[in-house]
Structure formats: C-alpha cells, structure tokens
Design an enzyme around this catalytic site. Structure first.
Site, PDB file in Angstrom:
ATOM      1  N   ALA A   1       0.907  -1.312  -0.178  1.00 37.16           N
ATOM      2  CA  ALA A   1       0.161   0.023  -0.013  1.00 37.16           C
ATOM      3  C   ALA A   1       0.847   1.227   0.105  1.00 37.16           C
ATOM      4  CB  ALA A   1      -0.645  -0.013   1.259  1.00 37.16           C
ATOM      5  N   HIS A   2       0.099   2.474   0.082  1.00 35.06           N
ATOM      6  CA  HIS A   2       0.974   3.809  -0.241  1.00 35.06           C
ATOM      7  C   HIS A   2       1.728   3.798   0.964  1.00 35.06           C
ATOM      8  CE1 HIS A   2      -3.059   5.966   1.338  1.00 35.06           C
ATOM      9  NE2 HIS A   2      -2.573   5.075   2.291  1.00 35.06           N
TER      10      HIS A   2
END
Length: 340
Positions: free
Chosen positions: A246-247
């Site tokens: 994920a980011h």
C-alpha cells in the site's frame, strides 16, 4: 511539491478561489488575494502551499506552521500561526482533497502513438508489440519492455530491467536490474478516501514509487504510489505474485515477501525481513530488521528486530504455538469427556 515529471501544476489559486473550490470559508481578516501554488502535508508545508489539520490532538503543531494557508475546523482557528491563513471547514481533509485536485493533475501523453517521441531510450532497449511508452519516460540500456506493457509519462527505468507482458508502471523511479513480472501494477493510486458533504471523496495520491536496484515484483502484484511521501522498496527485495504493497510503505533491503501478503499503508519494514504467504500487516506499524512473519499471520502490533511471529493476532511464534497446543489438548479432553 509533487514531482513535476508526473504531475502538472495548475496553480496558482487565490485563497478566495481556493475556499470556493474546497467549500471552506476564509477566517476573519484573511486576505483572499493571497495565492497558493501547491498542497502539502503538514510536516512538509512551506510558503506557497496549503495544508490541513483534522486531528485536534495535533493542534499545537499549528503554532509553528509555515504554510501560506491551512484547512482547519473552526474550533482550531485561533491556534493557527499568525502568518498562515486559516480556511475554515468542518471537513479539513475533504477540503484538502478538493484543493489538491484543483492544483495538481496527473500527466497524460501528449501524442497518440505507442512510443512517444518525447521518451528517451538508451541503446539495446527492446520494446515488444503493443507496449506503450509515455512522454518523458527514460529507459536504460538492454531493458526489455514486454508485450502490452504500459510505461507512464515521466517514468524512469534503469539498465538491464525486465518489464513483463501487460505490466503497468506509472509514477515510478526504478533502478537497474529490476524485474516486474506479467500483469503487475506499479504506481497506481493508493487507497485513500475521506468523508465530504456529498459522501466519500478520493484523496489524490501525489507521491511516487521508488524501486531500488535488483528488486523483483511478482506477477499480478500491486505496489501503490505514496499519498504524498514515496513508497520505497529497498535493494534486492523480492516480492512474490499477488502481493499488495500500500501507499507510503517503506521496505528495506533483501526482504522476501511471499504470495498474497498484504502490507497496509505507512508500514516500515527493516532489512532482511521475511513474510510467509497470506500474511497481513495493519497500517503504520514497524517490522524490525531481520524479523520473520509466519504464513497467514495477522500483524496488529510492531514486531521487534529479529523476532519470529505468527497467528492472529500475531504474537511471538513460540507463544502462539504453545497456545495452539494447549487449546488442542483442552478440546481433546472435552471431546473425550463428552463421549464417555
């Protein structure tokens, strides 16, 4: 500022116009003619930027804020530093998202051709049929771009890399000897949303993906770009098929991440960490150097360096195994008693 290789700047905007776009109000005494050029998270806010604060616990940080403007709840207006204009709203993060859309836009190709004439390819690059290479992309010598792959505008790929068939690489800076296998997606927007007046609003993801030398990203894996900071994968780390990164995740060197592992946003992973298949990690955790996470573990807390954890919720492996063994014995005893 978002990387200009990947994002166009649409500013400046006056504070009056920005307040209108973001459905906010200028605090009393604010000069609506002042201008901002970009959005920034609070820790990186400087003159010419607009930021936001939604967590009242962080209100003391407003006293030293260096941004030109800040979206805040009306209750926090008095906490904003004198040099920063308060933009009042009951939904500061939603206002920030709308401001980001008004000030920045992802770059698109300027020509309708498969390989942009504005891309730079070193000698020996092989581009297989159906591949697309965007404006301003730079690709190093002897790199292979597989059939149907998409390389977005501004992407930098080093030498001796392999980009698999139908892989997508956008908003990314990639080192040498990197392998991105078929169908992987690197640089797509991370999952970020907030509640606005009309419902959920996507928060623009304005960061990048950095893949250092020797990284492998498996088939069908996803590595999201950062929300504002970068997502970084360290040298020689190997990511298996169908993994989700994920980011804002930062992964160290020489890590091994087995299939179907999911690592949530803003997790920090030290060097040499190993994840078994289907492991899951909650957001904003720290996995220490050399730690190991057993298959299907659900990590909800930081893991100290060098430790091996398993189970759900994950805990030290020996502790988890003792608990499982005890439960098995208790279940067997009850079963025997019921049948007597």
């Amino acid at each position: 500022m978002p990387d200009p290789r990947f994002f166009e700047d649409l500013g400046p905007l006056t504070l009056s116009r920005l307040a209108e776009v973001a459905r906010a109000e200028l605090a009393p005494g604010v000069d609506g003619a002042r201008e901002v050029n970009a959005v920034a998270v609070l820790a990186r806010a400087t003159a010419g930027t607009v930021t936001f604060l939604s967590d009242p616990k962080r209100a003391p940080e407003l006293a030293s804020i260096r941004a030109t403007a800040c979206f805040v709840h009306p209750r926090l207006a008095a906490s904003v530093a004198p040099g920063c204009a308060a933009l009042l709203t009951t939904a500061p993060q939603a206002a920030y998202a709308m401001a980001a859309n008004a000030l920045h836009r992802p770059r698109r190709n300027s020509v309708d051709v498969m390989v942009s004439p504005h891309a730079a390819l070193e000698p020996g690059v092989r581009v297989e049929p159906g591949a697309i290479i965007g404006d301003g992309a730079q690709i190093g010598a002897r790199t292979i771009i597989g059939a149907g792959a998409v390389i977005g505008p501004g992407v930098t790929i080093g030498r001796d890399c392999e980009i698999g068939a139908r892989a997508t690489v956008t908003f990314a800076v990639i080192g040498d000897r990197v392998k991105i296998l078929a169908g992987a997606m690197v640089g797509e927007a991370g999952f970020g949303a907030t509640v606005g007046a009309g419902g959920l609003i996507d928060i623009p993801q304005l960061g990048r993906v950095i893949l250092q030398d020797g990284v492998t990203v498996g088939a069908g894996a996803c590595v999201d770009r950062g929300a504002f900071e970068d997502t970084v994968i360290g040298e020689n780390t190997k990511i298996d098929n169908m993994v989700q990164i994920a980011h804002n995740v930062r992964i160290g060197r020489n890590c091994a991440i087995a299939a179907q592992t999911g690592i949530s946003g803003s997790v920090t992973v030290g060097d040499g960490v190993q994840f078994g298949g289907r492991a899951g990690v909650a957001d904003h955790l720290i996995i220490g150097e050399g730690a190991r996470v057993a298959a299907a573990a659900g990590v909800m807390r930081d893991i100290p360096a060098g430790e091996t954890w398993g189970g759900f919720p994950a805990r030290p492996l020996k502790k988890w195994m003792r608990e499982v063994a005890w439960l098995s014995k208790m279940a067997a005893r009850r079963g025997n008693g019921a049948g007597a």
